[in-house]
Enzyme design. Structure first.
Site, PDB file in Angstrom:
ATOM      1  N   LYS A   1       0.838  -1.205   0.000  1.00  0.00           N
ATOM      2  CA  LYS A   1       0.000   0.000   0.000  1.00  0.00           C
ATOM      3  C   LYS A   1       0.874   1.257   0.000  1.00  0.00           C
ATOM      4  O   LYS A   1       2.068   1.180   0.333  1.00  0.00           O
ATOM      5  CB  LYS A   1      -0.910  -0.027   1.241  1.00  0.00           C
ATOM      6  CG  LYS A   1      -0.158  -0.119   2.561  1.00  0.00           C
ATOM      7  CD  LYS A   1      -1.064  -0.571   3.692  1.00  0.00           C
ATOM      8  CE  LYS A   1      -0.272  -0.631   4.996  1.00  0.00           C
ATOM      9  NZ  LYS A   1      -1.061  -1.211   6.083  1.00  0.00           N
TER      10      LYS A   1
ATOM     11  N   TYR B   1      15.832  29.971   8.670  1.00  0.00           N
ATOM     12  CA  TYR B   1      14.735  30.695   9.304  1.00  0.00           C
ATOM     13  C   TYR B   1      14.987  30.846  10.801  1.00  0.00           C
ATOM     14  O   TYR B   1      15.395  29.910  11.476  1.00  0.00           O
ATOM     15  CB  TYR B   1      13.420  29.941   9.081  1.00  0.00           C
ATOM     16  CG  TYR B   1      12.910  30.078   7.655  1.00  0.00           C
ATOM     17  CD1 TYR B   1      12.609  31.322   7.119  1.00  0.00           C
ATOM     18  CD2 TYR B   1      12.753  28.954   6.856  1.00  0.00           C
ATOM     19  CE1 TYR B   1      12.146  31.448   5.815  1.00  0.00           C
ATOM     20  CE2 TYR B   1      12.288  29.068   5.555  1.00  0.00           C
ATOM     21  CZ  TYR B   1      11.985  30.320   5.039  1.00  0.00           C
ATOM     22  OH  TYR B   1      11.531  30.445   3.747  1.00  0.00           O
TER      23      TYR B   1
HETATM   24  C1  PLP Z   1      -0.161  -2.130   6.703  1.00  0.00           C
HETATM   25  C2  PLP Z   1      -0.684  -3.440   7.133  1.00  0.00           C
HETATM   26  C3  PLP Z   1       0.174  -4.531   7.282  1.00  0.00           C
HETATM   27  C4  PLP Z   1       1.683  -4.413   7.229  1.00  0.00           C
HETATM   28  O1  PLP Z   1       2.129  -3.954   8.482  1.00  0.00           O
HETATM   29  P1  PLP Z   1       3.669  -3.687   8.834  1.00  0.00           P
HETATM   30  O2  PLP Z   1       3.612  -3.238  10.253  1.00  0.00           O
HETATM   31  O3  PLP Z   1       4.122  -2.603   7.925  1.00  0.00           O
HETATM   32  O4  PLP Z   1       4.402  -4.945   8.632  1.00  0.00           O
HETATM   33  C5  PLP Z   1      -0.401  -5.768   7.551  1.00  0.00           C
HETATM   34  N1  PLP Z   1      -1.742  -5.899   7.703  1.00  0.00           N
HETATM   35  C6  PLP Z   1      -2.590  -4.849   7.611  1.00  0.00           C
HETATM   36  C7  PLP Z   1      -4.038  -5.065   7.810  1.00  0.00           C
HETATM   37  C8  PLP Z   1      -2.089  -3.593   7.346  1.00  0.00           C
HETATM   38  O5  PLP Z   1      -2.931  -2.546   7.276  1.00  0.00           O
END
Ligand code: PLP
Length: 349
Positions: free
Chosen positions: A41, A251
């Protein structure tokens, strides 16, 4: 304009696909009898689906998780749509239609979604049970509802809230998930994210869902020394100048030179994910040379002390340290935030 090709970027992000594939193999092995999938994702946590998904596929990964339907198309360029699961489920008719036509698998998150999905003739789906994080998913006492029982469930899954800690919540969620798994037909079970894999065999079931550790994150000590850095970054020096004692930098003039010193203005700022919290006490690198950051990080630039590398001039390159656990400790940002806020100005290679 359309024929004009932009000159090379002053920010370079290289993704080490060998390290990525090695990390997947390590996590797959640690998953024991279970097979590791991959959370891809948010454009593979900012590192690029086009780079990461083929490398993961070639390493043997056959389950890919995205959050949004808008993320499916890019992943489906590299793997069959049936290998893609969409964690946000199906919220409306448009998403339901897209799910059916694309062939990607929705993760059903509520009784309402289950009813709507059943009305599409009950194509295969996955189902999320909320065992205690109180985000998406049906609650354990909804498992027996007819609309849920009517689903044809491929992956029955849940998500751990505190897998990165030694919390009693982990065992409690595991127990709830085990109970639910006996009450609903499914093909496979999946509970562990990256940190969950390190919790041991009880948490692995049939399919694990690592994300952060694929990309070089180390969410638990057990993974230390096993996970390789995947993202390497460089930024160009745009200008150099020599400060006089008393000169202020950036800044609000937060850095004041107490002696004459060579400095460089680097094409890297908080719009590139180098947030202000990465400034104080931190440094960019050139080989062995440590180049401390001076003053506040700006949107598009940061000023560094070139005392340790006085030969560096305009057009030279410096490395942005990106060992995730180290950068997270230094900045108090999470390893996840460090990756997913990189912005769009990096030239990926
Ligand atoms: C993002 C996600 C993962 C992966 O998690 P990590 O902590 O990055 O390994 C797994 N399962 C779900 C449902 C997620 O939303």
């Amino acid at each position: 304009m359309s024929q004009l090709k932009a000159p090379p970027a002053t920010l370079r992000l290289s993704v080490d696909t060998d390290a990525l594939a090695d990390n997947w193999r390590v996590l797959d092995k640690m998953s024991g009898a279970a097979k590791a999938g991959a959370a891809v994702k948010a454009d593979a946590y900012g590192l690029g689906v086009d780079k990461c998904v083929p490398a993961l596929r070639d390493a043997g990964c056959q389950s890919f998780f995205v959050a949004h339907w808008s993320e499916v198309e890019a992943v489906a360029k590299h793997v069959p749509p049936a290998w893609i699961s969409v964690l946000h489920g199906v919220l409306n008719e448009a998403e339901m239609d897209y799910a059916c036509e694309s062939g990607a698998c929705p993760v059903i998150n509520s009784v309402e979604q289950a009813k709507a999905w059943n009305a599409t003739n009950g194509l295969v789906c996955s189902l999320m049970i909320d065992t205690g994080i109180n985000r998406l998913g049906i609650s354990p006492d909804e498992v027996g509802v007819p609309a849920i029982q009517a689903l044809e469930v491929d992956v029955l899954m849940s998500h751990l809230a505190s897998a990165d800690e030694n919390s009693p919540e982990n065992a409690r969620q595991l127990g709830t998930f085990n109970l639910c798994s006996k009450k609903i037909a499914h093909k496979t079970l999946s509970l562990a994210n990256s940190a969950g894999i390190a919790l041991g065999a009880d948490y692995a079931f049939d399919l694990t869902r690592p994300g952060i550790a694929l990309y070089g994150g180390v969410p638990r000590a057990e993974l230390h020394g096993q996970i390789k850095q995947v993202a390497h970054m460089q930024a160009a020096i745009m200008q150099t100048r020599t400060l006089k004692p008393g000169d202020k930098v950036g800044y609000n003039g937060e850095f004041v030179a107490d002696q004459s010193m060579p400095t460089g203005v680097v094409s890297l700022g908080y719009a590139d994910g180098f947030l202000r919290s990465r400034g104080p006490g931190s440094a960019l690198l050139h080989g062995e040379a440590v180049l401390p950051i001076l003053g506040k990080v700006s949107m598009d630039m940061v000023v560094i002390d070139l005392t340790a590398a006085p030969h560096l001039k305009e057009g030279g390159w410096v490395e942005v340290p990106f060992d995730l656990p180290h950068a997270a400790r230094q900045s108090s940002l999470s390893q996840y935030e460090l990756l997913t806020t990189l912005g769009s100005r990096w030239a990926h290679s």
